[in-house]
Design an enzyme around this catalytic site. Structure first.
Site, PDB file in Angstrom:
ATOM      1  N   HIS A 257      -7.595  -5.687   0.191  1.00 49.14           N
ATOM      2  CA  HIS A 257      -6.355  -4.945   0.422  1.00 49.14           C
ATOM      3  C   HIS A 257      -5.736  -5.366   1.747  1.00 49.14           C
ATOM      4  CE1 HIS A 257      -3.807  -1.414  -0.342  1.00 49.14           C
ATOM      5  NE2 HIS A 257      -3.953  -1.042   0.926  1.00 49.14           N
TER       6      HIS A 257
ATOM      7  N   SER B  42       0.837  -1.199   0.000  1.00 47.31           N
ATOM      8  CA  SER B  42       0.000   0.000   0.000  1.00 47.31           C
ATOM      9  C   SER B  42       0.873   1.250   0.000  1.00 47.31           C
ATOM     10  CB  SER B  42      -0.954  -0.036   1.193  1.00 47.31           C
ATOM     11  OG  SER B  42      -1.948   0.964   1.086  1.00 47.31           O
TER      12      SER B  42
ATOM     13  N   GLU C  97      -9.475  -5.117  -3.874  1.00 46.97           N
ATOM     14  CA  GLU C  97      -8.838  -4.114  -3.037  1.00 46.97           C
ATOM     15  C   GLU C  97      -9.821  -3.360  -2.141  1.00 46.97           C
ATOM     16  OE1 GLU C  97      -5.668  -3.431  -2.714  1.00 46.97           O
ATOM     17  OE2 GLU C  97      -4.661  -4.237  -4.472  1.00 46.97           O
TER      18      GLU C  97
END
Length: 525
Positions: free
Chosen positions: A432, A213, A332
């Protein structure tokens, strides 16, 4: 380099070790297990006493730098001095759950199974955008990966949010580096690795950075920073892209909004230096004048440390010599936008386009997007389309742009997608952060949703084997895995990591082409 172990030290060495261990008190690891006899190492930056856990020596909380508020960091070295490295250092002040927190947060951690060899080094940079997060999260623990014996693992904490990225240069010449201070922390940590990691069994000529990320975005940015040139030799970004940086005018507008929230005049930043850090964290709730929502912090095109955008108008030539892996998870936004949040609760065909529009982060007609998805996937529910479209248009898009730019430049690039889905909350799919415990092998750690069954073990082994192979050779291919070609526009070969991993060419092509018809806007820029 010298290693001390019980029965092999001088009386003076024994005394310094006992002093570092506070009188030789019993050590308790984070797992609650009693540690074995500690090991120590002599490095150029100092002598460090760590702990042994299952044949891996962990050195936690090694200071690599210090920094005054909003200024560039300076290196810290104490050659010949012995320091305990048995507990994580504090993390950057933030609104997140990690602690303890302190502005004095420039610490790194090393895990090594053999200090007598020269193994590739894997340096991890945590996620949490540019405002939150920490490598002290148990999913980031390097013990399992280091226990393989293939690599030395390093994790790094650094300054975040306003402390790392508040751009004050246009308001006060005393702070020319403030907009990229967090990046400079990471560069300083990599210099520490270059100068010291050989003492821990690492090879400073084979340093791989990998990050999830925000960590991946920081890596994409560093690849185009001249100050970072030569400090790392492979890069892997996990659901983290940085196509463009924040422009200096927008960054200044954000700084002004933040100062207004604090009640600090733009013409006198003196109070900002004396203010308790808790107030600086509270003011992060200031409204972003460009995007709305909380004020954005991230790297700035300051024309000093960052002189062009990372992947606009093309891949920064400075980074094209570095082999790179780029990956995303299949679902995600099922992490960003809660399934039980007001944005999703009660979602139906009548309100889908309206609710989805602000989450796409691009200027496209949402009603048309919904109609296209309904025609293509008639069995999908409004919730399926909401998450599918926001993932493809918002999160995955930047990775596609970066991969295409590197392919156009002929740079060595490999692309993957994580399809392994949550085993504890199947509604979340491959959300995610799903890849973090798979790569680190921390399947049973707090926060992991992989489960620990055979399917999770297989997916984790596949990811870990590829990451380690990449660290060793600069190519993620290895024996026992499907042939993984470099990424190019013609084939778009993509490794799908799952319980049974495989190669697919141009997965989700229809979604990629759907959103490629409108310009991409990097959030925050």
């Amino acid at each position: 380099m010298r290693i001390w172990r019980a029965g092999s030290m001088s009386a003076a060495d024994a005394w310094t070790r006992r002093g570092a261990l506070s009188g030789g008190a019993a050590l308790i690891l984070a797992t609650g297990a009693r540690a074995e006899t500690p090991s120590a190492v002599r490095a150029p930056a100092g002598n460090f006493v760590g702990t042994v856990d299952r044949n891996v020596v962990a050195f936690k909380g090694i200071r690599y730098g210090r920094a005054e508020r909003f200024r560039a960091p300076t290196a810290v070295a104490m050659p010949g001095q012995t320091r305990s490295a048995q507990a994580f250092g504090p993390v950057c002040p933030q609104s997140g759950p990690y602690g303890p927190q302190s502005e004095d947060c420039l610490f790194l951690n090393v895990w090594t199974a053999d200090m007598r060899t020269k193994k590739p080094v894997m340096v991890y940079i945590h996620g949490g955008a540019y405002s939150n997060g920490s490598v002290t999260d148990p999913q980031n623990d390097g013990q399992v990966m280091a226990a393989r014996g293939d690599v030395v693992v390093v994790t790094v904490n650094h300054r975040l949010n306003a402390l790392g990225y508040l751009y004050l240069a246009r308001l006060d010449p005393r702070f020319p580096d403030s907009g990229n201070a967090g990046q400079l922390d990471l560069i300083l940590a990599l210099k520490w690795v270059r100068d010291n990691i050989a003492a821990f069994g690492g090879d400073p000529s084979r340093v791989m950075v990998f990050g999830q990320s925000g960590g991946g975005a920081k890596i994409a940015t560093m690849m185009g920073m001249p100050a970072a040139a030569g400090l790392f030799h492979r890069a892997a970004t996990m659901s983290g892209q940085q196509v463009t940086a924040s422009g200096p005018l927008n960054a200044t507008s954000r700084a002004k909004a933040y100062l207004a929230k604090l009640g600090v005049a733009e013409t006198n930043l003196g109070p900002l230096l004396a203010m308790p850090v808790e107030k600086l964290v509270d003011a992060l709730s200031a409204t972003d004048p460009i995007m709305g929502g909380g004020v954005y912090f991230g790297p700035v095109l300051d024309m000093t440390w960052l002189t062009r955008h990372p992947f606009w108008p093309d891949a920064n030539p400075l980074g094209n010599r570095i082999p790179m892996m780029l990956g995303n998870t299949h679902d995600e936004t099922r992490a960003f936008i809660g399934l039980d949040s007001p944005k999703v609760r009660g979602l139906d065909w009548s309100n889908l386009a309206t609710r989805m529009a602000p989450e796409l982060k691009i200027d496209i007609l949402p009603d048309w997007v919904v109609a296209q998805y309904r025609a293509r996937y008639p069995d999908w529910s409004p919730t399926d389309i909401f998450y599918g479209a926001t993932t493809a248009g918002r999160s995955w898009r930047g990775q596609v742009i970066e991969a295409e730019a590197r392919a156009d430049a002929g740079a060595p690039t490999w692309v993957y997608q994580v399809d392994f889905a949550s085993r504890t909350d199947p509604r979340r799919g491959a959300f995610h952060t799903m890849d973090i415990p798979l790569v680190f092998g921390t399947l049973g750690a707090a926060g992991s949703q992989t489960g620990t069954a055979a399917d999770a073990q297989a997916a984790s082994k596949a990811m870990q084997d590829s990451f380690v192979a990449f660290a060793i050779t600069g190519d993620p291919g290895h024996a026992g895995a499907p042939n993984w070609p470099r990424y190019d526009r013609a084939r778009r070969a993509t490794m799908i990591f799952d319980a049974r991993s495989r190669i697919e060419n141009d997965p989700r092509r229809w979604e990629r082409e759907l959103f490629a018809r409108v310009p991409y806007i990097q959030p925050g820029t």
